[in-house]
Design an enzyme around this catalytic site. Sequence first.
Site, short mmCIF file in Angstrom:
data_model
loop_
_atom_site.label_atom_id
_atom_site.label_comp_id
_atom_site.label_asym_id
_atom_site.label_seq_id
_atom_site.Cartn_x
_atom_site.Cartn_y
_atom_site.Cartn_z
N ASP A 52 -1.74 -9.32 -6.61
CA ASP A 52 -0.68 -8.34 -6.37
C ASP A 52 -1.26 -6.97 -5.99
OD1 ASP A 52 1.91 -7.50 -6.14
OD2 ASP A 52 2.22 -7.19 -8.28
N ASN A 100 9.62 -13.94 -2.29
CA ASN A 100 9.02 -13.12 -1.23
C ASN A 100 9.72 -13.27 0.12
OD1 ASN A 100 5.67 -13.47 -2.62
ND2 ASN A 100 7.10 -11.76 -2.82
C1 IPE Z 1 0.97 -9.30 -3.17
O1 IPE Z 1 0.99 -7.97 -2.79
C2 IPE Z 1 1.02 -10.24 -2.01
C3 IPE Z 1 2.29 -10.96 -1.87
C4 IPE Z 1 3.31 -10.87 -2.68
C5 IPE Z 1 2.41 -11.85 -0.74
P1 IPE Z 1 2.36 -7.21 -2.57
O2 IPE Z 1 2.77 -7.34 -1.15
O3 IPE Z 1 3.39 -7.64 -3.56
O4 IPE Z 1 1.91 -5.73 -2.85
P2 IPE Z 1 2.76 -4.62 -3.63
O5 IPE Z 1 3.03 -5.17 -4.99
O6 IPE Z 1 4.02 -4.41 -2.84
O7 IPE Z 1 1.87 -3.45 -3.65
C1 IPE Z 2 4.08 -11.98 -7.13
O1 IPE Z 2 4.02 -10.69 -6.62
C2 IPE Z 2 3.93 -12.97 -6.00
C3 IPE Z 2 2.60 -13.02 -5.39
C4 IPE Z 2 1.54 -12.38 -5.79
C5 IPE Z 2 2.49 -13.91 -4.26
P1 IPE Z 2 5.35 -9.90 -6.27
O2 IPE Z 2 4.91 -8.56 -5.79
O3 IPE Z 2 6.22 -10.67 -5.36
O4 IPE Z 2 6.07 -9.79 -7.68
P2 IPE Z 2 7.11 -8.72 -8.22
O5 IPE Z 2 8.19 -8.60 -7.19
O6 IPE Z 2 6.38 -7.44 -8.41
O7 IPE Z 2 7.58 -9.29 -9.53
MG MG Z 3 3.82 -7.00 -5.45
#
Ligand code: IPE
Ligand code: IPE
Ligand code: MG
Length: 265
Positions: A52, A100
């Site tokens: 994340d 997502n």
């Molecule tokens: C994790 O990074 C990758 C995916 C969920 C695909 P994020 O895209 O959630 O990054 P933040 O949490 O918005 O910074």
């Molecule tokens: C969890 O990250 C999913 C992945 C890392 C692929 P998210 O960024 O989607 O999770 P939330 O929304 O912060 O819970």
């Molecule tokens: Mg995230």
Amino acid sequence: MIKKIIMIIIIIIVCFLYKIKNTLTSYLSFYFNKYLLKDKLKYPKHVAFIMDGNGRWATEKNMNRTHGHLMGSVNLLSIIYCCFLNGSDYLTFYAFSEENWKRPKKETDYIFEIIYKKLKFMSKLKEDMSFKIMIQGRRDRIPNKLLKLINLIEKNTQPNNKTIIIALDYSGRSEILHACKQLLKNNLEPTINNFTNYLYVANVPDPDLIIRTSGEKRMSDFLTWQHSYSELYFTDVKWPDFTVQELEKAIINYNTRQRRYGDIK
Ligand code: IPE
Ligand code: IPE
Ligand code: MG
């Protein structure tokens, strides 16, 4: 006036010292633990990662979120080899959750494109550096080009021992419902054994350690059934900055945990 200036200087010095103190203590405890556990440092059999913070990493640097996803894919191989060379047998990476899909199409398309390129690269690794690759999640919404590659890779890498599982279009709750439906369909008793046979990937031990980057302290529907006795490690470091050194900190911390499973020892 002079008094005020002196006060401000003192506050700045105290803040500075306090920051150094924190950094010093964290470094000292890191090296102390590393020294103590030197010969005994054990890598868990199964490590799972909630990768994340890619988006925030990029936004902080005034870059597009997609750049964060790209940079998040850079350290992957070094982390994989570090775990496998040190004794882990299974690694799970949370790459894309069912939730997502709420993100803009441009971002989801980009994430799948990176996964495609990464898998293509991995499919070309020499035999002795290769590993078994499996997908955990729904398959009906994955872009066609990627799905074809996944099917091919899952077949070709089947004989390898060390296993990489990619949680893709994944939701722990959906996985539980999927297993329940299969039990009903096959008229089977709802026992733990029967149930685990119908998870998206069967015959994989539960994760010993789950690492989540970026400071969030939640599971976000990850391995909902499997994480019941996992050790959890949360770090503020965002995924693109999660290097092998950061991994080592997590492993050292894991080695200080006592897993009791309800027992008293
Ligand atoms: C994790 O990074 C990758 C995916 C969920 C695909 P994020 O895209 O959630 O990054 P933040 O949490 O918005 O910074
Ligand atoms: C969890 O990250 C999913 C992945 C890392 C692929 P998210 O960024 O989607 O999770 P939330 O929304 O912060 O819970
Ligand atoms: Mg995230």
